[in-house]
Design an enzyme around this catalytic site. Structure first.
Site, PDB file in Angstrom:
ATOM      1  N   PHE A 128       0.861  -1.594  -0.339  1.00  0.00           N
ATOM      2  CA  PHE A 128      -0.145  -0.311   0.212  1.00  0.00           C
ATOM      3  C   PHE A 128       0.959   0.930   0.201  1.00  0.00           C
ATOM      4  O   PHE A 128       1.657   1.514   0.731  1.00  0.00           O
ATOM      5  CB  PHE A 128      -1.021  -0.567   0.911  1.00  0.00           C
ATOM      6  CG  PHE A 128      -1.710   1.478   0.913  1.00  0.00           C
ATOM      7  CD1 PHE A 128      -2.760   0.955   0.251  1.00  0.00           C
ATOM      8  CD2 PHE A 128      -1.389   2.070   1.933  1.00  0.00           C
ATOM      9  CE1 PHE A 128      -3.674   2.201   0.248  1.00  0.00           C
ATOM     10  CE2 PHE A 128      -2.465   3.081   1.435  1.00  0.00           C
ATOM     11  CZ  PHE A 128      -3.897   3.726   1.154  1.00  0.00           C
ATOM     12  N   ASP A 215       9.490   2.898   1.601  1.00  0.00           N
ATOM     13  CA  ASP A 215       7.859   3.236   2.058  1.00  0.00           C
ATOM     14  C   ASP A 215       8.320   3.190   3.703  1.00  0.00           C
ATOM     15  O   ASP A 215       7.456   1.991   3.599  1.00  0.00           O
ATOM     16  CB  ASP A 215       6.845   2.562   0.956  1.00  0.00           C
ATOM     17  CG  ASP A 215       5.773   3.443   1.948  1.00  0.00           C
ATOM     18  OD1 ASP A 215       5.762   4.292   3.133  1.00  0.00           O
ATOM     19  OD2 ASP A 215       4.367   3.333   1.293  1.00  0.00           O
ATOM     20  N   LYS A 244       2.674  10.136   8.523  1.00  0.00           N
ATOM     21  CA  LYS A 244       1.911   9.396  10.151  1.00  0.00           C
ATOM     22  C   LYS A 244       2.065  10.167  10.855  1.00  0.00           C
ATOM     23  O   LYS A 244       2.058  11.299  11.435  1.00  0.00           O
ATOM     24  CB  LYS A 244       2.080   7.891   9.717  1.00  0.00           C
ATOM     25  CG  LYS A 244       1.023   7.290   8.926  1.00  0.00           C
ATOM     26  CD  LYS A 244       0.487   6.002   8.808  1.00  0.00           C
ATOM     27  CE  LYS A 244      -0.387   5.207   7.878  1.00  0.00           C
ATOM     28  NZ  LYS A 244      -1.383   5.404   8.075  1.00  0.00           N
TER      29      LYS A 244
END
Ligand code: PLP
Length: 393
Positions: A128, A215, A244
């Protein structure tokens, strides 16, 4: 749910009004223990006094100017991130997807610099990377892509944790310029690769002059027991993306690059209006300092081991539990059956959890949880799973 909102989210019928540490209270006054942190965002928990203070102080001074001008607090944050990661340079955006967009653009520009006209990036199954067109194309989940075709060209997909597949691509595709991979797949089901996976990717990238792009949007910022998950191993990436937990809820993302990759993006080749503004950067600087002062990386490592130990032993007799796995405070409990309903059931018991990849219960508690809160999460989650699976026996 208001008709004025696009029907994008299947939100649960609860709204939170305030929080403190790992606790949240809804508009009816009910209390919840948060074991998901807004999907790995609130590492410092809710309403952390240092974050609130930084936010208020900076808002009272200056929220936004523009990257047309110098932003000292952005420079300071970049220097801190460079020091913590061993990377060389940073670009700031506002989200994870934007950080990955920057990485994808960087890889393409790097490829063109090597006279590769159709540069391609290797990405993984079950990955993702975000919801923009390029990042949803990079994402290895058909549900995320369906209906948005034509997708962006220039991606080659291989299974996760499969070096042979990567080597095969290296043998047959001269257009590859980079590999984009999560050190642990979050949305894909808390999938943890072999210990030497990243180091092997590093070696393959070196051999073929590819950029190794990690990532770390979910795994970064102490979540797995290191500042960044790659620091469990030896090799450093050429490009790393984070977001995040960097702002503990204030939107900020970053693309970090090292060595030759750090020289690729030049004036005019990329940009963002909001990216790296004084407000987000001052908060992120405070988040990092707080994590440093409390040594939350070590805390996540120690607590993560406790979670794995206790969950494994308490669930050992449940034949529906196929795996308990994790790295630091990124924990997955996989069942042999879909368990999305557990999220709503947990809520009625005052606990926020997540289920991803249909069968994996995912726990991403704030890094500041107390030992007692950790015990409550473990006990409640085990009871929930045992009751839920008992219905199936
Ligand atoms: N990359 C990873 C590994 C993620 O987990 C996420 C979000 O869940 C993203 C990228 C996208 O981040 P954002 O939602 O901030 O665009």
């Amino acid at each position: 749910m208001s008709d004025a909102l696009m029907t994008i989210y299947a939100s649960l019928p609860v709204a939170f009004e305030r929080g403190e540490g790992a606790l949240l209270w809804d508009t009816e006054g009910n209390q919840y223990l948060d074991a998901i942190s807004g999907i790995a965002v609130c590492g410092l928990g809710h309403a952390h006094p240092a974050v609130t203070k930084a936010l208020c102080e900076q808002a009272a001074k200056l929220i936004h100017t523009s990257n047309l001008y110098q932003i000292p607090v952005q420079q300071q944050l970049a220097e801190t991130l460079v020091m913590l990661s061993g990377m060389d340079r940073v670009f700031f955006g506002n989200s994870g997807a934007e950080a990955n967009e920057a990485a994808i653009k960087l890889a393409r520009l790097y490829g063109h610099g090597q006279d590769i006209d159709q540069p391609a990036i290797v990405v993984m199954e079950n990955s993702f990377h975000g919801r923009t067109l390029a990042t949803l194309t990079a994402t290895g989940n058909r549900k995320v892509q369906a209906g948005f075709e034509p997708l962006v060209p220039g991606f080659v997909r291989v299974p996760y944790n499969d070096m042979e597949a990567l080597q095969n691509v290296a043998r047959h595709n001269p257009n590859i310029v980079a590999v984009l991979v999560e050190p642990v797949q979050g949305e894909g089901g808390v999938n943890i690769p072999e210990d030497d996976y990243l180091d092997n990717i590093r070696a393959l990238c070196d051999e073929h002059h590819w950029l190794m792009m990690l990532d770390e949007i979910q795994t970064g910022m102490c979540r797995t027991g290191r500042w960044f998950c790659f620091q469990h191993g030896k090799g450093r990436p050429d490009v790393m993306t984070i977001a995040k937990a960097l702002g503990n809820g204030v939107p900020i993302g970053a693309c970090l690059a090292r060595g030759k990759a750090a020289e690729v993006l030049q004036p005019g080749s990329h940009g963002s209006t909001f990216g790296g503004n004084p407000l987000a950067c001052h908060v992120a600087t405070t988040v990092i300092k707080t994590m440093q002062d409390q040594d939350l990386a070590s805390r996540a490592e120690v607590l993560g081991k406790k979670f794995l130990r206790d969950l494994s032993s308490k669930l050992a007799d449940n034949s529906h539990v196929t795996s308990v796995r994790g790295k630091g405070l990124m924990i997955g409990i996989e069942l042999d059956m879909p368990c999305g309903d557990l999220v709503g059931i947990a809520m009625t018991r005052g606990m926020l959890i997540n289920v991803t990849a249909e069968t994996t219960i995912r726990l991403l508690p704030p890094l500041v949880i107390t030992d007692e809160e950790a015990d409550t999460i473990i006990d409640t989650v085990c009871s929930l799973i045992n009751e839920f699976t008992a219905d199936e026996q």
